[in-house]
Write a protein that holds these residues in place. Structure first.
Motif, PDB file in Angstrom:
ATOM      1  N   HIS A   8      81.131  74.261  15.724  1.00  0.00           N
ATOM      2  CA  HIS A   8      81.817  73.095  16.155  1.00  0.00           C
ATOM      3  C   HIS A   8      82.915  73.564  16.887  1.00  0.00           C
ATOM      4  N   ASN A   9      82.959  73.020  17.991  1.00  0.00           N
ATOM      5  CA  ASN A   9      84.105  73.399  18.996  1.00  0.00           C
ATOM      6  C   ASN A   9      84.806  71.762  19.240  1.00  0.00           C
ATOM      7  N   PRO A  10      86.067  71.985  19.513  1.00  0.00           N
ATOM      8  CA  PRO A  10      86.676  70.605  19.740  1.00  0.00           C
ATOM      9  C   PRO A  10      86.132  69.702  20.769  1.00  0.00           C
ATOM     10  N   ASP A  11      85.782  70.426  21.684  1.00  0.00           N
ATOM     11  CA  ASP A  11      85.341  69.803  22.897  1.00  0.00           C
ATOM     12  C   ASP A  11      83.795  69.052  22.570  1.00  0.00           C
ATOM     13  N   ASN A  12      83.296  69.404  21.535  1.00  0.00           N
ATOM     14  CA  ASN A  12      81.860  68.804  21.044  1.00  0.00           C
ATOM     15  C   ASN A  12      82.147  67.302  20.812  1.00  0.00           C
ATOM     16  N   VAL A  13      80.833  66.414  21.157  1.00  0.00           N
ATOM     17  CA  VAL A  13      80.910  65.138  20.715  1.00  0.00           C
ATOM     18  C   VAL A  13      79.682  64.979  20.129  1.00  0.00           C
ATOM     19  N   LEU A  14      79.675  63.696  19.377  1.00  0.00           N
ATOM     20  CA  LEU A  14      78.432  63.387  18.564  1.00  0.00           C
ATOM     21  C   LEU A  14      77.631  62.852  19.431  1.00  0.00           C
ATOM     22  N   LEU A  15      76.037  63.202  19.306  1.00  0.00           N
ATOM     23  CA  LEU A  15      75.120  62.841  19.989  1.00  0.00           C
ATOM     24  C   LEU A  15      74.194  62.102  18.952  1.00  0.00           C
ATOM     25  N   GLY A  16      74.309  60.709  18.762  1.00  0.00           N
ATOM     26  CA  GLY A  16      73.641  60.053  17.816  1.00  0.00           C
ATOM     27  C   GLY A  16      72.376  59.533  18.243  1.00  0.00           C
ATOM     28  N   ILE A  17      71.494  59.423  17.435  1.00  0.00           N
ATOM     29  CA  ILE A  17      70.299  58.731  17.821  1.00  0.00           C
ATOM     30  C   ILE A  17      69.557  57.862  16.613  1.00  0.00           C
ATOM     31  N   HIS A  18      69.111  56.910  16.708  1.00  0.00           N
ATOM     32  CA  HIS A  18      68.400  56.138  15.676  1.00  0.00           C
ATOM     33  C   HIS A  18      66.693  56.551  15.729  1.00  0.00           C
ATOM     34  N   ALA A  19      66.378  56.834  14.677  1.00  0.00           N
ATOM     35  CA  ALA A  19      64.923  57.374  14.370  1.00  0.00           C
ATOM     36  C   ALA A  19      64.293  57.016  13.066  1.00  0.00           C
ATOM     37  N   THR A  20      62.993  57.083  12.840  1.00  0.00           N
ATOM     38  CA  THR A  20      62.440  56.438  11.863  1.00  0.00           C
ATOM     39  C   THR A  20      62.910  57.649  10.662  1.00  0.00           C
ATOM     40  N   THR A  70      78.502  67.320  35.791  1.00  0.00           N
ATOM     41  CA  THR A  70      79.951  67.525  35.550  1.00  0.00           C
ATOM     42  C   THR A  70      80.588  66.069  35.523  1.00  0.00           C
ATOM     43  N   LEU A  71      80.145  65.082  36.352  1.00  0.00           N
ATOM     44  CA  LEU A  71      80.588  63.750  36.372  1.00  0.00           C
ATOM     45  C   LEU A  71      80.274  62.965  35.201  1.00  0.00           C
ATOM     46  N   ARG A  72      79.112  63.160  34.549  1.00  0.00           N
ATOM     47  CA  ARG A  72      78.811  62.578  33.423  1.00  0.00           C
ATOM     48  C   ARG A  72      79.500  63.153  32.185  1.00  0.00           C
ATOM     49  N   ALA A  73      79.900  64.519  32.349  1.00  0.00           N
ATOM     50  CA  ALA A  73      80.246  65.187  30.983  1.00  0.00           C
ATOM     51  C   ALA A  73      81.815  64.658  31.246  1.00  0.00           C
ATOM     52  N   ALA A  74      82.306  64.284  32.191  1.00  0.00           N
ATOM     53  CA  ALA A  74      83.628  63.883  32.149  1.00  0.00           C
ATOM     54  C   ALA A  74      83.788  62.468  31.736  1.00  0.00           C
ATOM     55  N   GLN A  75      82.829  61.637  32.053  1.00  0.00           N
ATOM     56  CA  GLN A  75      82.937  60.332  31.506  1.00  0.00           C
ATOM     57  C   GLN A  75      82.807  60.528  30.019  1.00  0.00           C
ATOM     58  N   VAL A  76      82.010  61.378  29.548  1.00  0.00           N
ATOM     59  CA  VAL A  76      81.865  61.202  28.126  1.00  0.00           C
ATOM     60  C   VAL A  76      83.072  62.000  27.406  1.00  0.00           C
ATOM     61  N   ARG A  77      83.917  62.589  27.952  1.00  0.00           N
ATOM     62  CA  ARG A  77      85.208  63.234  27.698  1.00  0.00           C
ATOM     63  C   ARG A  77      86.198  62.272  27.761  1.00  0.00           C
ATOM     64  N   ALA A  78      86.153  61.360  28.692  1.00  0.00           N
ATOM     65  CA  ALA A  78      87.262  60.225  28.870  1.00  0.00           C
ATOM     66  C   ALA A  78      86.799  59.314  27.792  1.00  0.00           C
ATOM     67  N   ALA A  79      85.544  58.791  27.378  1.00  0.00           N
ATOM     68  CA  ALA A  79      85.384  57.932  26.243  1.00  0.00           C
ATOM     69  C   ALA A  79      85.898  58.461  25.073  1.00  0.00           C
ATOM     70  N   LYS A  80      85.701  59.667  24.903  1.00  0.00           N
ATOM     71  CA  LYS A  80      86.149  60.573  23.389  1.00  0.00           C
ATOM     72  C   LYS A  80      87.664  60.245  23.246  1.00  0.00           C
ATOM     73  N   LYS A  81      88.254  60.583  24.537  1.00  0.00           N
ATOM     74  CA  LYS A  81      89.756  60.627  24.414  1.00  0.00           C
ATOM     75  C   LYS A  81      90.215  59.063  24.107  1.00  0.00           C
ATOM     76  N   GLU A  82      89.500  58.278  24.842  1.00  0.00           N
ATOM     77  CA  GLU A  82      89.977  56.919  24.436  1.00  0.00           C
ATOM     78  C   GLU A  82      89.718  56.405  23.108  1.00  0.00           C
ATOM     79  N   ARG A  83      88.477  56.850  22.622  1.00  0.00           N
ATOM     80  CA  ARG A  83      88.283  56.310  21.269  1.00  0.00           C
ATOM     81  C   ARG A  83      89.550  56.955  20.189  1.00  0.00           C
ATOM     82  N   GLN A  84      89.797  58.189  20.552  1.00  0.00           N
ATOM     83  CA  GLN A  84      90.885  58.797  19.424  1.00  0.00           C
ATOM     84  C   GLN A  84      92.311  58.446  19.692  1.00  0.00           C
TER      85      GLN A  84
END
Length: 86
Positions: A8-20, A70-84
């Motif tokens: 685990h790296n502090p920069d990691n994010v959860l990649l959740g999926i719904h599956a059977t 790079t753009l999509r990763a920045a969006q993910v990081r921004a959303a993570k920061k917002e949630r935190q």
């Protein structure tokens, strides 16, 4: 400070999926049979699909997709920061 372990790296994010339950069971069985874990098993599959789609070659994102990643990763990081901050 948050506790980290293993890969685990502090920069990691959860990649959740719904599956059977059957798909989760399949992922667990394949991971066990390949002496891996479910996360690495699923990420290996993602990399295979990324190669097929022509986004990745030899484990590296191709130059024409680097800006998009790079753009999509920045969006993910921004959303993570917002949630935190909530």
């Amino acid at each position: 400070m948050s506790k980290t372990s293993g890969k685990h790296n502090p920069d990691n994010v959860l990649l959740g999926i719904h599956a059977t339950p059957e798909i989760k069971a399949l992922a667990g069985l394949v991971a066990e049979m390949t002496k891996s874990n479910m996360t690495d098993t699923l990420l290996d599959g993602l990399m295979v699909m990324a190669e097929r789609a022509g986004v990745v070659r030899g484990g590296k994102v191709l130059p024409q997709f680097k800006d998009e990643i790079t753009l999509r990763a920045a969006q993910v990081r921004a959303a993570k920061k917002e949630r935190q901050t909530r």
